[in-house]
Design an enzyme around this catalytic site. Structure first.
Site, PDB file in Angstrom:
ATOM      1  N   LEU A  15      -4.229  -5.309  -1.526  1.00 36.42           N
ATOM      2  CA  LEU A  15      -5.562  -5.616  -2.052  1.00 36.42           C
ATOM      3  C   LEU A  15      -5.641  -7.050  -2.593  1.00 36.42           C
ATOM      4  O   LEU A  15      -4.601  -7.671  -2.859  1.00 36.42           O
ATOM      5  CB  LEU A  15      -5.887  -4.649  -3.199  1.00 36.42           C
ATOM      6  CG  LEU A  15      -5.986  -3.172  -2.841  1.00 36.42           C
ATOM      7  CD1 LEU A  15      -6.089  -2.333  -4.115  1.00 36.42           C
ATOM      8  CD2 LEU A  15      -7.188  -2.904  -1.924  1.00 36.42           C
ATOM      9  N   GLY A  17      -5.689  -9.669  -5.250  1.00 38.15           N
ATOM     10  CA  GLY A  17      -5.096  -9.640  -6.590  1.00 38.15           C
ATOM     11  C   GLY A  17      -3.806  -8.842  -6.676  1.00 38.15           C
ATOM     12  O   GLY A  17      -3.206  -8.727  -7.743  1.00 38.15           O
ATOM     13  N   THR A  21      -0.243 -13.891  -2.575  1.00 37.51           N
ATOM     14  CA  THR A  21      -0.091 -15.354  -2.589  1.00 37.51           C
ATOM     15  C   THR A  21       0.991 -15.786  -3.576  1.00 37.51           C
ATOM     16  O   THR A  21       1.819 -16.654  -3.267  1.00 37.51           O
ATOM     17  CB  THR A  21      -1.437 -16.029  -2.960  1.00 37.51           C
ATOM     18  OG1 THR A  21      -2.415 -15.636  -1.991  1.00 37.51           O
ATOM     19  CG2 THR A  21      -1.329 -17.536  -2.975  1.00 37.51           C
ATOM     20  N   SER A  88      -5.432  -8.139   5.162  1.00 41.19           N
ATOM     21  CA  SER A  88      -5.240  -7.430   6.447  1.00 41.19           C
ATOM     22  C   SER A  88      -5.393  -5.917   6.275  1.00 41.19           C
ATOM     23  O   SER A  88      -4.418  -5.183   6.390  1.00 41.19           O
ATOM     24  CB  SER A  88      -3.889  -7.796   7.080  1.00 41.19           C
ATOM     25  OG  SER A  88      -2.820  -7.788   6.169  1.00 41.19           O
TER      26      SER A  88
END
Ligand code: ADP
Length: 185
Positions: A15, A17, A21, A88
């Site tokens: 999801l 958050g 990254t 994705s």
């Protein structure tokens, strides 16, 4: 002489958050530090360039992942470790990436929706919950969790460092990077 390892496609899904990254950035640093050939492809930056023409319908999300898969395929088959961080949400698109790239490793960044809402790193959940932002994954758009990921990372109970350590240990076990012992001698 540096040992040339096989390329791989490490695919972080989860999801908004969830921590994709953050993990990808730290992982990239750790891999660069041991001299690995690395490329990082991230949802936000890819959408500013390669796929800026696309939106968030299922069709566009699929196209987004299709183009990224193409890039990851070229790099991973040429010995590069590709770290992909994308929500994705669709299983089919991820399975296609699995089929087309070299040494595909699906990493489910499994952070509960409540925790992601609590973090709300970019303030987007607030907007989505208020109905100001449509087609937001987890709120009014689907997320199909991986059924058989190579790795599950539960960021809610651990530090970024610990999450990245799990991934590095997995890459070592698969002999896709040198073992820690080999690196320190
Ligand atoms: P995503 O890329 O999945 O949308 P981000 O990486 O942008 O998510 O944000 C994740 C947030 O969660 C960051 O603020 C990060 O500091 C925090 N976080 C807390 N624990 C972890 C962890 N173990 N791994 C990754 N992120 C974590």
């Amino acid at each position: 002489m540096a040992q040339r390892n096989d390329g791989f496609t490490l695919w972080l899904t989860g999801l908004s958050g969830a921590g994709k990254t953050t993990i990808a950035l730290e992982l990239e640093q750790r891999l660069l530090a041991i001299g690995q050939r690395i490329e990082r492809l991230d949802g936000d930056t890819v959408r500013e360039g390669l796929t800026r023409d696309l939106g968030f319908s299922k069709e566009d999300r699929d196209k987004n992942i299709e183009r990224v898969t193409f890039v990851a395929k070229l790099l991973s088959r040429n010995g590069v470790g590709v770290v992909c961080s994308f929500i994705s949400p669709y299983r089919d698109a991820r399975d296609k990436a699995r089929r087309e790239t070299t040494n595909f490793i699906e990493v489910f960044v499994d952070t509960p929706l409540e925790v992601c809402i609590e973090r709300d790193v970019k303030g987007l959940y607030q907007k989505a919950l208020a109905g100001e932002l449509k087609q937001f994954t987890g709120i009014d758009d689907p997320y199909e969790a991986p059924e058989q990921p190579e790795l599950v990372i539960r960021t809610a109970g651990e530090t970024v460092q610990e999450s990245v350590d799990h991934i590095l240990a997995y890459l070592e076990r698969r002999e896709l990077i040198p073992t820690a012992t080999a690196v320190t001698i």
